[in-house]
Design a protein around this motif. Structure first.
Motif, PDB file in Angstrom:
ATOM      1  N   TYR A  32       0.815  -1.200   0.000  1.00 39.34           N
ATOM      2  CA  TYR A  32       0.000   0.000   0.000  1.00 39.34           C
ATOM      3  C   TYR A  32       0.856   1.259   0.000  1.00 39.34           C
ATOM      4  CZ  TYR A  32      -4.753  -1.729   0.493  1.00 39.34           C
ATOM      5  OH  TYR A  32      -5.985  -2.283   0.240  1.00 39.34           O
ATOM      6  N   ALA A  98      -4.010   5.472   3.580  1.00 38.52           N
ATOM      7  CA  ALA A  98      -3.456   4.292   2.911  1.00 38.52           C
ATOM      8  C   ALA A  98      -4.329   3.921   1.724  1.00 38.52           C
ATOM      9  CB  ALA A  98      -3.383   3.120   3.883  1.00 38.52           C
ATOM     10  N   PRO A 100      -4.026   1.463  -2.323  1.00 42.75           N
ATOM     11  CA  PRO A 100      -3.169   0.661  -3.197  1.00 42.75           C
ATOM     12  C   PRO A 100      -2.237   1.497  -4.081  1.00 42.75           C
ATOM     13  CG  PRO A 100      -5.374  -0.249  -3.143  1.00 42.75           C
ATOM     14  CD  PRO A 100      -5.439   1.070  -2.422  1.00 42.75           C
ATOM     15  N   GLY A 108      -8.945   6.360   0.030  1.00 47.85           N
ATOM     16  CA  GLY A 108      -8.478   5.185   0.754  1.00 47.85           C
ATOM     17  C   GLY A 108      -8.913   5.159   2.205  1.00 47.85           C
TER      18      GLY A 108
END
Length: 120
Positions: A32, A98, A100, A108
């Motif tokens: 991540y 966080a 991807p 996120g």
């Protein structure tokens, strides 16, 4: 369940330093991208710094470039923000995020934030 827990905020004099930490759980941390954002009451949340997952490439807002440094420790599932030469205008709630990928940070996962206050 994903959790991001920030710590390290506080009160510091202008010119001083603080190191923020964000401990992550419930996600494949090393895969991540991680970022730090900040928000002042009455203003929109703004990007401060980000670090990519595998390469560890870093990105900074112009307002913090040269003073802040983001890093990550994948063995501890933790991302850091070293803040040096702090200015009163750095006062804000700092949030860890966080996702991807770095472009996806806004959508996120988010922590609860930690307050940073810089006195002049």
């Amino acid at each position: 369940q994903v959790q991001l827990v920030e710590s390290g905020g506080g009160l510091v004099q202008a010119g001083g330093s603080l190191r923020l930490s964000c401990a992550a759980s419930g996600l494949p941390f090393s895969s991540y991208a991680m970022g730090w954002f900040r928000q002042v009451p009455g203003k929109e949340r703004e990007f401060a710094a980000a670090i990519s997952a595998r390469t560890g490439n870093t990105y900074y807002a112009e307002s913090v470039k040269g003073r802040f440094a983001i890093s990550r420790d994948n063995t501890k599932n933790t991302v850091y923000l070293q803040m040096n030469s702090l200015k009163p205008e750095d006062k804000a709630v700092y949030y860890c995020a966080a996702a991807p990928s770095i472009p996806g940070l806004n959508q996120g996962y988010w922590g609860q934030g930690t307050q940073v206050t810089v006195s002049s």
